[in-house]
Motif scaffolding. Structure first.
Motif, PDB file in Angstrom:
ATOM      1  N   LYS A 143       2.509   8.380  -2.170  1.00 16.20           N
ATOM      2  CA  LYS A 143       2.682   8.216  -0.820  1.00 16.20           C
ATOM      3  C   LYS A 143       2.124   9.133   0.067  1.00 16.20           C
ATOM      4  O   LYS A 143       1.713  10.285  -0.394  1.00 16.20           O
ATOM      5  N   VAL A 144       1.688   8.451   1.107  1.00 13.73           N
ATOM      6  CA  VAL A 144       0.680   9.244   2.177  1.00 13.73           C
ATOM      7  C   VAL A 144       1.613   9.571   3.346  1.00 13.73           C
ATOM      8  O   VAL A 144       2.065   8.543   4.021  1.00 13.73           O
ATOM      9  N   LYS A 145       1.755  11.078   3.849  1.00 17.86           N
ATOM     10  CA  LYS A 145       2.442  11.252   4.830  1.00 17.86           C
ATOM     11  C   LYS A 145       1.485  11.839   5.976  1.00 17.86           C
ATOM     12  O   LYS A 145       0.554  12.380   5.586  1.00 17.86           O
ATOM     13  N   ILE A 146       1.635  11.206   7.154  1.00 17.03           N
ATOM     14  CA  ILE A 146       0.727  11.519   7.947  1.00 17.03           C
ATOM     15  C   ILE A 146       0.929  12.878   8.968  1.00 17.03           C
ATOM     16  O   ILE A 146       2.191  12.900   9.260  1.00 17.03           O
ATOM     17  N   LEU A 147      -0.066  13.515   8.935  1.00 23.04           N
ATOM     18  CA  LEU A 147       0.229  14.880  10.107  1.00 23.04           C
ATOM     19  C   LEU A 147      -0.640  14.603  10.997  1.00 23.04           C
ATOM     20  O   LEU A 147      -1.942  14.584  11.116  1.00 23.04           O
ATOM     21  N   VAL A 148       0.027  14.426  12.134  1.00 26.01           N
ATOM     22  CA  VAL A 148      -0.702  14.076  13.527  1.00 26.01           C
ATOM     23  C   VAL A 148      -1.405  15.580  14.034  1.00 26.01           C
ATOM     24  O   VAL A 148      -0.429  16.325  14.210  1.00 26.01           O
ATOM     25  N   PRO A 206     -15.718   0.480   0.536  1.00 30.04           N
ATOM     26  CA  PRO A 206     -16.079  -0.635   1.132  1.00 30.04           C
ATOM     27  C   PRO A 206     -14.777  -1.344   1.585  1.00 30.04           C
ATOM     28  O   PRO A 206     -14.625  -1.815   2.637  1.00 30.04           O
ATOM     29  N   GLU A 207     -13.673  -1.248   0.688  1.00 31.49           N
ATOM     30  CA  GLU A 207     -12.454  -2.069   1.146  1.00 31.49           C
ATOM     31  C   GLU A 207     -11.975  -1.260   2.274  1.00 31.49           C
ATOM     32  O   GLU A 207     -11.466  -2.001   3.249  1.00 31.49           O
ATOM     33  N   GLY A 208     -11.342   0.048   2.013  1.00 28.53           N
ATOM     34  CA  GLY A 208     -11.094   0.780   2.960  1.00 28.53           C
ATOM     35  C   GLY A 208     -11.689   0.716   4.268  1.00 28.53           C
ATOM     36  O   GLY A 208     -11.164   0.516   5.550  1.00 28.53           O
ATOM     37  N   GLN A 209     -12.895   0.659   4.376  1.00 22.94           N
ATOM     38  CA  GLN A 209     -13.711   0.771   5.512  1.00 22.94           C
ATOM     39  C   GLN A 209     -13.857  -0.399   6.060  1.00 22.94           C
ATOM     40  O   GLN A 209     -14.039  -0.548   7.493  1.00 22.94           O
ATOM     41  N   ALA A 210     -13.641  -1.551   5.638  1.00 22.61           N
ATOM     42  CA  ALA A 210     -13.729  -3.052   6.169  1.00 22.61           C
ATOM     43  C   ALA A 210     -12.050  -3.066   6.918  1.00 22.61           C
ATOM     44  O   ALA A 210     -12.268  -3.627   8.179  1.00 22.61           O
ATOM     45  N   LEU A 269      -3.893   2.722   4.835  1.00 26.19           N
ATOM     46  CA  LEU A 269      -2.997   3.494   4.102  1.00 26.19           C
ATOM     47  C   LEU A 269      -2.019   2.855   3.202  1.00 26.19           C
ATOM     48  O   LEU A 269      -1.727   2.879   1.971  1.00 26.19           O
ATOM     49  N   ALA A 270      -1.516   1.595   3.937  1.00 24.58           N
ATOM     50  CA  ALA A 270      -0.410   0.938   3.228  1.00 24.58           C
ATOM     51  C   ALA A 270      -1.204   0.108   2.053  1.00 24.58           C
ATOM     52  O   ALA A 270      -0.551  -0.078   0.811  1.00 24.58           O
ATOM     53  N   LYS A 271      -2.400  -0.175   2.066  1.00 25.01           N
ATOM     54  CA  LYS A 271      -3.247  -0.943   1.069  1.00 25.01           C
ATOM     55  C   LYS A 271      -3.471   0.222  -0.237  1.00 25.01           C
ATOM     56  O   LYS A 271      -3.209  -0.285  -1.219  1.00 25.01           O
ATOM     57  N   PHE A 272      -3.732   1.177   0.208  1.00 21.02           N
ATOM     58  CA  PHE A 272      -3.998   2.283  -0.662  1.00 21.02           C
ATOM     59  C   PHE A 272      -2.734   2.445  -1.535  1.00 21.02           C
ATOM     60  O   PHE A 272      -2.658   2.827  -2.722  1.00 21.02           O
ATOM     61  N   GLU A 273      -1.626   2.780  -0.687  1.00 22.67           N
ATOM     62  CA  GLU A 273      -0.299   2.888  -1.362  1.00 22.67           C
ATOM     63  C   GLU A 273       0.092   1.557  -2.315  1.00 22.67           C
ATOM     64  O   GLU A 273       0.617   1.920  -3.312  1.00 22.67           O
ATOM     65  N   GLU A 280      -8.733   9.986  -4.683  1.00 24.13           N
ATOM     66  CA  GLU A 280      -8.758   8.676  -4.530  1.00 24.13           C
ATOM     67  C   GLU A 280      -8.520   8.084  -3.338  1.00 24.13           C
ATOM     68  O   GLU A 280      -9.090   7.238  -2.979  1.00 24.13           O
ATOM     69  N   LEU A 281      -7.812   8.872  -2.397  1.00 24.09           N
ATOM     70  CA  LEU A 281      -7.429   8.300  -1.186  1.00 24.09           C
ATOM     71  C   LEU A 281      -8.698   8.499  -0.442  1.00 24.09           C
ATOM     72  O   LEU A 281      -9.334   7.648   0.402  1.00 24.09           O
TER      73      LEU A 281
END
Lengths: 292, 426
Positions: B65-70, B334-338, B54-58, B326-327
């Protein structure tokens, strides 16, 4: 005489927020519940009016009647045990008196302070048929415990035991309060007449605690009828649906079904049962007040 | 008085303010991401991998910004979709629970976006086409999970038996293992500790047993596609494990995920078919090196196994669908999955396995599981009322074992109850 406008405005200003709150959190959801019960729904949205079809569906469903039986068993069983143990412990501790009674009373109150989920997890461990202490202790006595919570004929009674263990301190506290309000002279009068301990209980204690017991029973009934979390944790409603009470059925249906209308129908039935109990509680409370 | 310096300073200030306003406006876009991975859990490597992704995406999308909902059971996501809310914007859901959510009409169809972005069909452990439900894409594969036979090697060694590959071998092996306080092979038929009875059985065992040909439910997720013969064979196998093999004691009847997990961890369950995502946790929680795995047992040693996994879905009512897409694209690209692979998941993208992380011997297990997915994995269609189906089938099988019913009666009960429930779905 008609109220003057400023008084009416003042009353409205005072009661308005409460009335608005009541409408928002009670009246509107109840109306919505009735609306859903008369509709076919897609999740939370009513999509078609079906009249009383959902009521017919629910009342002709054998599962509904099984749930009614299980609910009755659960409520009656839990209530009987909680009241018996509540009265017994209250009477014993009252006769014990002193610091020891206060300490025991505090210890016995502990189950009531626990959350239902914790109570469920505790009993799930105690009753585990493989490694639970109950199975171990009974096996030492040469008794085969079988499946315990996995046994469809036994599971509901084990849950009854757990819920009574959790709730009897509530009855104990209220009965203790009632016992403490009994004048000592009454017991002395029985003693002078040569009455036994049983006679004291029969003619002094019992008449004084019965109104309290009645109102306690009603409150506990309402709690048992609406209880979900303990059963979810201990059995999830199984085995073979033999621990699925009305409230658990409503919970599961609302979460897992696409058409939640049948759950709304059962909710209305539970609502009516609770209303009857609530009215009973109010009448009884008023009677106790008057008698005092 | 306006001097040139004052005008210049004002212009610079105005530009700075404008730039700041712009930055604030750009950062106003906040996506809510529903996931079971809690950022507060610093012991789960998947959490760290998720945070890094998520940091890489931002970093790549400064305005978002991405807010996580647990959301451990995806219940919040389900509620949001059922009520038509715009939040959460995206979420992780299992492939088998996706049809139930699609039925809300609030999961966005992704066909157009996938085609427009030219996402390849073949850069996945199993072709992207297999992720369709009723002919359309409603989620992008994030990982794959294939059931495994997990076993306590020490117990099998002590009993002098090898890990079974077929159900006949499970019957023979388990009976040598089962003893006082030890379950040879656990078959979780129960619903304790949660809702939707026999979910663990459905997830790990039944979806393969009932669909040797890949036919579990019809493509639209309504009609049952497995045959009577297949069900009766599966029910017969389960009954034999409980009743005649001496492999599975009846205490296993009330087992769900937690009980199997605890049993494998503590060594009171010698073998069970379980999800690969739990392997690492079981090892860390006490099973240690004694916990081994093998391909899950089946009727023949090389039968296909039903694979499921997490899909990332887009809320059709999201206020920011383009950014959310996009997220999704990044998380399943490939990048996010790696990055996510570092958490131990068997990520869905084939090309992610070329990342440097996979040269590390610690990643060997993931590579082995990925290979198993490619070689023996199959994807099936699931019911739109799968939770109900699991409840129905769990109860029918419990009844068969407890009341000594026949597999044929269990089948009839499943069919009539399922049809009754299905009739309630418009």
């Amino acid at each position: 005489m008609a109220q003057s406008s400023p008084r009416r405005a003042s009353a409205l200003a005072w009661f308005g927020p409460v009335i608005a709150l009541l409408v928002i959190v009670m009246i509107y959801p109840t109306i919505q519940l009735f609306r859903v019960s008369l509709s076919q729904t897609e999740f939370f949205d009513p999509v078609a009016f079906v009249g009383l079809e959902n009521f017919r569906y629910v009342l002709s469903d054998p599962d509904f009647w099984a749930e009614a039986r299980i609910t009755a068993e659960f409520v009656a069983g839990s209530l009987s045990l909680a009241l018996v143990f509540g009265v017994l412990t209250a009477v014993i501790l009252q006769s014990l008196g002193g610091k020891a009674a206060a300490i025991f009373r505090t210890i016995l109150l502990l189950p009531w302070t626990l959350s239902m989920t914790v109570v469920g997890c505790l009993w799930l461990w105690l009753l585990n048929p493989s490694y639970g202490p109950v199975r171990y202790l009974l096996s030492l006595a040469g008794y085969d415990t079988g499946l315990l919570l996995g046994d469809p004929d036994l599971a509901i009674w084990l849950i009854v035991g757990a819920s009574a263990w959790w709730s009897f301190p509530y009855a104990m506290v209220l009965v203790t309060a009632a016992l403490q309000s009994i004048p000592k002279e009454l017991y002395e009068a029985v003693e002078i007449d040569g009455g036994s301990a049983l006679a004291k209980f029969r003619f002094v204690t019992w008449p004084h605690i019965i109104p309290t017991l009645g109102s306690t029973a009603l409150v506990l009934c309402i709690m048992y009828v609406t209880l979900v979390s303990l059963i979810v944790v201990m059995t999830g409603g199984g085995p073979l649906g033999e621990t699925t009470t009305f409230s658990l059925a409503i919970y599961k249906e609302t979460l897992n079904s696409i058409d939640i209308a049948p759950a709304a129908v059962i909710s209305i039935i539970v609502l009516i049962a609770n209303l009857v109990l609530g009215i009973g509680y109010s009448v009884l409370s008023a009677r106790i007040k008057r008698s005092k | 008085m306006l001097t040139r310096r004052r005008i210049g300073a004002s212009a610079v200030l105005s530009m700075a303010l404008l730039a700041m306003t712009g930055a604030v406006q750009a950062q106003d876009i906040e996506l809510t991401y529903s996931t079971f991975l809690d950022p507060a859990n610093d012991t789960d490597p998947r959490v760290a991998a998720q945070a890094e992704m998520l940091a890489k995406f931002e970093e790549l999308h400064p305005g978002v910004k991405v807010k996580i909902l647990v959301d451990p059971t995806a219940a919040n996501l389900a509620r949001g979709l059922k009520s038509g809310s715009g939040e959460p914007d995206i979420g992780r859901v299992t492939s088998y629970s996706l049809p139930e959510l699609v039925l809300t009409g609030n999961v966005a169809e992704l066909d157009g976006r996938i085609a427009a972005d030219g996402i390849e069909n073949d850069d996945w452990l199993l072709p992207l086409e297999t992720a369709k439900f009723n002919g359309h894409f409603y989620g992008m594969p994030q990982d794959f999970r294939i059931p495994l036979l997990m076993y306590r090697a020490g117990l099998l060694e002590k009993a002098g038996v090898a890990a079974p590959t077929t159900w006949d071998e499970v019957c023979a092996t388990g009976s040598k293992l089962t003893g006082d306080n030890l379950i040879g092979y656990a078959v979780p038929l129960g619903n304790s500790g949660g809702l939707g009875g026999a979910q663990a059985l459905g997830e790990y065992v039944l979806s393969t047993m009932l669909a040797p040909d890949g036919k579990y439910f019809a493509e639209d997720g309504r009609e049952i596609a497995f045959s009577r013969e297949t069900f009766v064979r599966a029910a017969q196998t389960i009954k034999e494990l409980y009743k005649t093999c001496g492999t599975t004691p009846e205490t296993s009847l009330q087992f769900g995920y937690s009980e199997v997990h605890d049993g494998l961890r503590a060594g009171t369950v010698a073998m069970a078919t379980f999800g690969l995502a739990r392997f690492r946790a079981l090892v860390a929680q006490g099973a240690g090196d004694d916990l081994h795995w093998a391909p899950a047992p089946s009727y023949s040693a090389d039968d296909k196994q039903t694979v499921f996994g997490f899909r990332v879905v887009l809320n059709a009512n999201s206020a920011h669908p383009d950014e959310a897409w996009e997220l999704i694209k990044f998380a399943t690209g490939p990048e996010g999955q790696a990055i996510l692979a570092k958490g131990g998941e068997v990520v869905a993208r084939k090309s992610a396995y070329d990342a440097p992380y996979f040269k590390d011997p610690a990643a060997q297990r993931q590579k082995d599981w990925a290979k198993l997915v490619v070689e023996r994995g199959q994807v099936v269609s699931y019911s739109v009322i799968l939770t109900k189906f699991h409840e129905i089938v769990g109860e029918a099988l419990q009844r068969m074992v407890l009341r000594d019913g026949s597999p044929e009666d269990a089948y009839d009960e499943v069919i009539s109850s399922y049809e009754r429930e299905l009739a309630r779905v418009k």
